[in-house]
Design an enzyme around this catalytic site. Structure first.
Site, PDB file in Angstrom:
ATOM      1  N   LYS A   1       0.832  -1.214   0.000  1.00  0.00           N
ATOM      2  CA  LYS A   1       0.000   0.000   0.000  1.00  0.00           C
ATOM      3  C   LYS A   1       0.862   1.258   0.000  1.00  0.00           C
ATOM      4  O   LYS A   1       0.496   2.278  -0.597  1.00  0.00           O
ATOM      5  CB  LYS A   1      -0.945  -0.005   1.203  1.00  0.00           C
ATOM      6  CG  LYS A   1      -1.984  -1.119   1.101  1.00  0.00           C
ATOM      7  CD  LYS A   1      -3.313  -0.709   1.671  1.00  0.00           C
ATOM      8  CE  LYS A   1      -4.425  -1.674   1.334  1.00  0.00           C
ATOM      9  NZ  LYS A   1      -4.359  -2.940   2.087  1.00  0.00           N
TER      10      LYS A   1
ATOM     11  N   LYS B   1      -5.597 -13.023  -7.190  1.00  0.00           N
ATOM     12  CA  LYS B   1      -6.514 -12.700  -6.104  1.00  0.00           C
ATOM     13  C   LYS B   1      -7.633 -11.760  -6.545  1.00  0.00           C
ATOM     14  O   LYS B   1      -7.368 -10.745  -7.195  1.00  0.00           O
ATOM     15  CB  LYS B   1      -5.707 -12.042  -4.977  1.00  0.00           C
ATOM     16  CG  LYS B   1      -6.502 -11.845  -3.718  1.00  0.00           C
ATOM     17  CD  LYS B   1      -5.730 -11.068  -2.680  1.00  0.00           C
ATOM     18  CE  LYS B   1      -6.694 -10.241  -1.857  1.00  0.00           C
ATOM     19  NZ  LYS B   1      -6.053  -9.218  -1.071  1.00  0.00           N
TER      20      LYS B   1
ATOM     21  N   LYS C   1     -11.099  -5.759  -4.403  1.00  0.00           N
ATOM     22  CA  LYS C   1     -11.978  -4.635  -4.738  1.00  0.00           C
ATOM     23  C   LYS C   1     -11.299  -3.666  -5.700  1.00  0.00           C
ATOM     24  O   LYS C   1     -11.932  -3.093  -6.572  1.00  0.00           O
ATOM     25  CB  LYS C   1     -12.326  -3.868  -3.467  1.00  0.00           C
ATOM     26  CG  LYS C   1     -13.246  -4.605  -2.540  1.00  0.00           C
ATOM     27  CD  LYS C   1     -13.335  -3.890  -1.192  1.00  0.00           C
ATOM     28  CE  LYS C   1     -13.807  -4.858  -0.114  1.00  0.00           C
ATOM     29  NZ  LYS C   1     -13.536  -4.395   1.238  1.00  0.00           N
TER      30      LYS C   1
HETATM   31  P1  TYM Z   1     -10.488  -6.910   3.835  1.00  0.00           P
HETATM   32  O1  TYM Z   1     -11.535  -5.868   4.017  1.00  0.00           O
HETATM   33  O2  TYM Z   1      -9.405  -6.638   2.862  1.00  0.00           O
HETATM   34  O3  TYM Z   1     -11.124  -8.280   3.486  1.00  0.00           O
HETATM   35  C1  TYM Z   1     -12.163  -8.817   4.265  1.00  0.00           C
HETATM   36  C2  TYM Z   1     -12.067 -10.327   4.330  1.00  0.00           C
HETATM   37  O4  TYM Z   1     -12.159 -10.878   3.022  1.00  0.00           O
HETATM   38  C3  TYM Z   1     -11.052 -11.726   2.787  1.00  0.00           C
HETATM   39  N1  TYM Z   1     -10.660 -11.667   1.360  1.00  0.00           N
HETATM   40  C4  TYM Z   1     -10.402 -12.739   0.622  1.00  0.00           C
HETATM   41  N2  TYM Z   1     -10.398 -14.054   0.929  1.00  0.00           N
HETATM   42  C5  TYM Z   1     -10.116 -14.915  -0.059  1.00  0.00           C
HETATM   43  N3  TYM Z   1      -9.836 -14.526  -1.333  1.00  0.00           N
HETATM   44  C6  TYM Z   1      -9.831 -13.230  -1.685  1.00  0.00           C
HETATM   45  N4  TYM Z   1      -9.586 -12.880  -2.947  1.00  0.00           N
HETATM   46  C7  TYM Z   1     -10.112 -12.255  -0.678  1.00  0.00           C
HETATM   47  N5  TYM Z   1     -10.193 -10.901  -0.676  1.00  0.00           N
HETATM   48  C8  TYM Z   1     -10.536 -10.555   0.590  1.00  0.00           C
HETATM   49  C9  TYM Z   1      -9.939 -11.210   3.691  1.00  0.00           C
HETATM   50  O5  TYM Z   1      -8.988 -12.217   3.959  1.00  0.00           O
HETATM   51  C10 TYM Z   1     -10.730 -10.804   4.907  1.00  0.00           C
HETATM   52  O6  TYM Z   1     -10.974 -11.918   5.740  1.00  0.00           O
HETATM   53  N6  TYM Z   1      -7.556  -6.141   7.785  1.00  0.00           N
HETATM   54  C11 TYM Z   1      -8.814  -6.745   7.373  1.00  0.00           C
HETATM   55  C12 TYM Z   1     -10.026  -6.179   8.104  1.00  0.00           C
HETATM   56  C13 TYM Z   1      -9.912  -6.233   9.581  1.00  0.00           C
HETATM   57  C14 TYM Z   1     -10.009  -7.416  10.385  1.00  0.00           C
HETATM   58  C15 TYM Z   1      -9.841  -6.971  11.718  1.00  0.00           C
HETATM   59  C16 TYM Z   1     -10.245  -8.754  10.090  1.00  0.00           C
HETATM   60  C17 TYM Z   1      -9.688  -5.186  10.412  1.00  0.00           C
HETATM   61  N7  TYM Z   1      -9.649  -5.629  11.682  1.00  0.00           N
HETATM   62  C18 TYM Z   1      -9.897  -7.881  12.796  1.00  0.00           C
HETATM   63  C19 TYM Z   1     -10.297  -9.656  11.176  1.00  0.00           C
HETATM   64  C20 TYM Z   1     -10.122  -9.213  12.483  1.00  0.00           C
HETATM   65  C21 TYM Z   1      -8.997  -6.473   5.896  1.00  0.00           C
HETATM   66  O7  TYM Z   1      -8.453  -5.543   5.352  1.00  0.00           O
HETATM   67  O8  TYM Z   1      -9.855  -7.259   5.262  1.00  0.00           O
END
Ligand code: TYM
Length: 351
Positions: A113, A215, A218
């Protein structure tokens, strides 16, 4: 004995896609009966990539609706918005005193990022030098650096044992365990449990993109949203990247085609997957047929979600009630943990 505590969240950066669904949301729904579950919308984390304020609020609302539409039940699971729990930013400040800048700078998602914020394309550039020496109109915000601390606090403040997330979040979870261990051992306490990923016994999922990339994401423009309408969804799948097809029996499958098989494995029955795998192996496969089948099977998952989403989106009163009750519940344990952490660190009142 009480149920194990489960916590997970999704950043409010746009509508949810199939990656979010298979990596996270579908597991949330399956876990809500058997665990003490808390699921939230990470709007503070979304701020690290400078969203438009109006859009941020919309994104939070969209995710609340998508959680409910996918089957999360506020009677069973606590659903809340991260910024409704002020104990989180306070513990984030406290925990940061035990986190090293170096370990944060080495995090893969930070480097990724930070490169984007600085407009650096190549992987090999010395990112640390760029960050420190950069001119004032190009900077990497400190929130991005301390992103893993905030995520660790989301988890630790609820003393969660299990954190259902996709494969891309494993490094953050590893850091969370390290911070918990460090805090406990520094103060000689047993305040924070060390949380683990959870995937019903399987390996953590990584849902691939439609453009041949590894992957679905978004920002990548390669994804299928849970609320895509039928026409848009079919079109996206029909346009997915493939190759010219196998020319000899038993030929290895190229990466973009393997991605389609992975999506098929997630959404179709084993018989359907076998049918197309066999057709690939004997060179009789027609990618058009495979894609039609895939679109059909994805729609079976997403259309009911889209329908429910449309129904509840207008009901602001209901949505408000859900997250208000959720915030109250989330704050109960959070305020208790914060109080304990403050005491342990020596922050005590004179009055
Ligand atoms: P984020 O918002 O990027 O994604 C949310 C969840 O979706 C999963 N994910 C995927 N899994 C499989 N294949 C993909 N292509 C894919 N794209 C997204 C992510 O693994 C995630 O589980 N840092 C986290 C948000 C967060 C969080 C937390 C999660 C903040 N605090 C505490 C758990 C516990 C994030 O950016 O997820």
């Amino acid at each position: 004995m009480g149920k194990e505590i489960v916590l997970s969240g999704i950043r409010a950066t746009g509508n949810l896609h199939l990656g979010n669904y298979y990596g996270a949301l579908s597991k949330f729904v399956r876990m809500q009966d058997d665990y003490d579950c808390l699921f939230f919308i990470a709007d503070l984390h979304a701020l690290t990539t400078s969203p438009d304020p109006k859009q941020l609020h919309e994104n939070v609302k969209n995710i609340i609706c998508e959680y409910l539409a996918a089957g999360l039940d506020p009677e069973k699971a606590t659903i809340f918005v991260q910024s409704d729990v002020p104990e989180i930013p306070e513990l984030y400040l406290l925990l940061n005193m035990h986190v090293g800048i170096g370990e944060l700078m080495r995090t893969a998602s930070f480097k990724d990022k930070a490169r984007k914020q600085l407009g650096i394309k190549s992987e090999s550039e010395d990112i640390e030098k760029e960050i420190i020496g950069t001119d004032s109109n190009k900077r990497v915000n400190a929130g991005l650096l301390t992103y893993p601390t905030l995520m660790a606090v989301d988890i630790l403040i609820q003393k969660a044992h299990k954190v259902p997330v996709g494969k891309d979040q494993e490094q953050h979870l590893e850091l969370t365990r390290r911070f918990a261990r460090r805090f406990n051992s520094f103060y000689g306490v047993d305040l924070f449990p060390e949380p683990t990923n959870f995937d019903f016994g399987g390996a953590p999922v990584k849902v691939p993109g439609l453009d041949g990339s590894g992957k679905m994401g978004k920002s990548e423009g390669n994804c299928i949203y849970l609320i895509d309408d039928e026409k848009v969804l079919r079109k996206k799948v029909m346009r997915a990247t493939t190759d010219t097809g196998p020319t000899e029996p038993g030929q290895a499958v190229s990466a973009p085609v393997e991605n389609l098989f992975t999506l098929l494995e997630l959404t179709s029955t084993p018989e359907v997957v076998k049918h197309y795998r066999d057709a690939y192996a004997d060179c009789s496969i027609r990618y058009g047929d495979l894609k039609k089948q895939l679109a059909e099977d994805i729609l079976k998952v997403t259309l009911p979600i889209r329908e429910r989403y449309m129904e509840i989106r207008g009901d602001e009163e209901y949505l408000g009630r859900v997250v208000k009750a959720g915030a109250e519940k989330a704050r109960e344990r959070a305020s208790k943990t914060l109080k304990e952490a403050r005491e342990i660190m020596g922050i005590r009142k004179f009055y």
